[in-house]
Scaffold this motif. Sequence first.
Motif, PDB file in Angstrom:
ATOM      1  N   VAL A 191       1.288  -3.027   4.145  1.00 23.64           N
ATOM      2  CA  VAL A 191       0.691  -4.313   3.404  1.00 23.64           C
ATOM      3  C   VAL A 191      -0.821  -4.241   4.334  1.00 23.64           C
ATOM      4  CG1 VAL A 191       0.699  -6.753   3.009  1.00 23.64           C
ATOM      5  CG2 VAL A 191       2.775  -5.032   2.981  1.00 23.64           C
ATOM      6  N   ALA A 192      -1.804  -4.163   3.303  1.00 26.95           N
ATOM      7  CA  ALA A 192      -3.095  -4.609   4.062  1.00 26.95           C
ATOM      8  C   ALA A 192      -3.483  -3.413   5.225  1.00 26.95           C
ATOM      9  CB  ALA A 192      -3.327  -5.968   4.490  1.00 26.95           C
ATOM     10  N   GLY A 193      -2.881  -2.502   5.183  1.00 25.04           N
ATOM     11  CA  GLY A 193      -3.098  -1.296   6.078  1.00 25.04           C
ATOM     12  C   GLY A 193      -2.393  -1.309   7.347  1.00 25.04           C
ATOM     13  N   ASP A 247       0.876  -1.166  -0.018  1.00 26.63           N
ATOM     14  CA  ASP A 247      -0.008  -0.009   0.139  1.00 26.63           C
ATOM     15  C   ASP A 247       0.691   1.123  -0.079  1.00 26.63           C
ATOM     16  OD1 ASP A 247      -2.365  -1.705   0.127  1.00 26.63           O
ATOM     17  OD2 ASP A 247      -2.306  -1.449   2.382  1.00 26.63           O
ATOM     18  N   ARG A 248       1.896   1.157   0.608  1.00 27.28           N
ATOM     19  CA  ARG A 248       2.864   2.270   0.850  1.00 27.28           C
ATOM     20  C   ARG A 248       4.375   1.828   1.008  1.00 27.28           C
ATOM     21  NH1 ARG A 248       4.251   6.489   5.227  1.00 27.28           N
ATOM     22  NH2 ARG A 248       5.644   7.876   4.173  1.00 27.28           N
ATOM     23  N   ASP A 289       2.372   2.935  -3.729  1.00 28.73           N
ATOM     24  CA  ASP A 289       1.740   1.858  -3.642  1.00 28.73           C
ATOM     25  C   ASP A 289       2.392   0.917  -4.670  1.00 28.73           C
ATOM     26  OD1 ASP A 289       0.283   3.522  -5.684  1.00 28.73           O
ATOM     27  OD2 ASP A 289      -1.002   1.914  -5.839  1.00 28.73           O
TER      28      ASP A 289
END
Length: 142
Positions: free
Chosen positions: A118-120, A59-60, A84
């Motif tokens: 990853v996944a928040g 995600d980042r 991302d």
Amino acid sequence: MLFKRLFLTTLATTIALATSSFAQETPVFSLELNGATETEAGSCRLTYVAANRTGNALDRTAYEVAVFDSQGAVTRLLVLEFGDLVEGKTKILQFDLAGTPCGAISRIVVNDAAACVVAGAESPICMQSLTASSRTAIQFGI
């Protein structure tokens, strides 16, 4: 003799399949310093090729890097934001080092992951799976 030959052939096939399977499952995030060119303003433009083969969408992603001069002294620490990164995708990014000509840089070292989401949630995968290489005269590594 036939049994021994059959056993060895089966063993060799099993080892080859296991090795191939392991190589495919090993998560890799490759970061390549692909180019270093002078801008009209006298800065160095660094081109990176990032390939996410970690098995996860990132995600980042951001890395803190240290820039070394020709005498081996660290001249700056900075964070390169890659944003991302989709799993299986290659992304090309450019960063300008204002006021620094390419000839003044001997190497760049990835100091740490400044962000790896990853996944928040924060994840260690960005450093654990990182491989670094360079196609330029500037050394680039971990």
